[in-house]
Scaffold this motif. Sequence first.
Motif, PDB file in Angstrom:
ATOM      1  N   TRP A  36       7.271 -36.597 -42.670  1.00 19.73           N
ATOM      2  CA  TRP A  36       6.322 -36.068 -41.702  1.00 19.73           C
ATOM      3  C   TRP A  36       7.133 -35.361 -40.616  1.00 19.73           C
ATOM      4  N   SER A  49       9.177 -38.885 -39.426  1.00 23.32           N
ATOM      5  CA  SER A  49       9.314 -40.075 -40.257  1.00 23.32           C
ATOM      6  C   SER A  49       9.517 -39.653 -41.696  1.00 23.32           C
ATOM      7  N   THR A  58      12.065 -46.576 -45.179  1.00 25.83           N
ATOM      8  CA  THR A  58      11.367 -45.743 -44.207  1.00 25.83           C
ATOM      9  C   THR A  58      12.284 -45.520 -43.013  1.00 25.83           C
ATOM     10  N   TYR A  60      12.294 -43.529 -38.820  1.00 24.79           N
ATOM     11  CA  TYR A  60      11.485 -42.911 -37.770  1.00 24.79           C
ATOM     12  C   TYR A  60      12.380 -42.323 -36.684  1.00 24.79           C
ATOM     13  N   PHE A  68       4.514 -45.763 -34.683  1.00 23.54           N
ATOM     14  CA  PHE A  68       4.061 -45.108 -35.908  1.00 23.54           C
ATOM     15  C   PHE A  68       4.506 -45.923 -37.123  1.00 23.54           C
ATOM     16  N   ILE A  70       4.705 -45.351 -41.476  1.00 29.49           N
ATOM     17  CA  ILE A  70       4.487 -44.518 -42.656  1.00 29.49           C
ATOM     18  C   ILE A  70       4.314 -45.427 -43.866  1.00 29.49           C
ATOM     19  N   LEU A  81       0.324 -41.752 -42.280  1.00 30.46           N
ATOM     20  CA  LEU A  81       1.085 -41.963 -41.046  1.00 30.46           C
ATOM     21  C   LEU A  81       0.134 -42.582 -40.036  1.00 30.46           C
ATOM     22  N   CYS A  96       3.216 -32.653 -43.514  1.00 35.49           N
ATOM     23  CA  CYS A  96       3.975 -33.472 -44.440  1.00 35.49           C
ATOM     24  C   CYS A  96       4.725 -32.561 -45.406  1.00 35.49           C
TER      25      CYS A  96
END
Length: 128
Positions: A36, A49, A58, A60, A68, A70, A81, A96
């Motif tokens: 994202w 992210s 993951t 960020y 946030f 994901i 998200l 995205c």
Amino acid sequence: QLQLVESGGGLVQPGGSLVLACAASGVTLRGYAIGWFRQAPGEEREWVSCISMDGGTTNYVDSVKGRFAISRDNAKNTVYLQMNSLKPEDTAVYSCAALFVGTVQAMCVKNGGMYDYWGQGTQVTVSS
């Protein structure tokens, strides 16, 4: 060919929440890492992210950590998200992107230049 469509953006007050969705069509997302990104007016695109193809990794940007989250549902060919505690500085167009990684797990990419496919974006505005 893979096509990505974002949804879920809108106007929300500071402290509010939104859930963005990135839906894929044409090809399964199973072999893709997803990122994202966001771009505010007059600003450069910023990575927000990413999630690995298996969902096990993951990452960020510091400014959204703890707010946030994901996630992905490969059965629905969709990545989400979850955005909580939104701030005015989160206002941007969120997009995205998909990077084909095949069966390489734990690959989560920040560099937008590496991604193969992009969606059109969805506007998120945080304002009272």
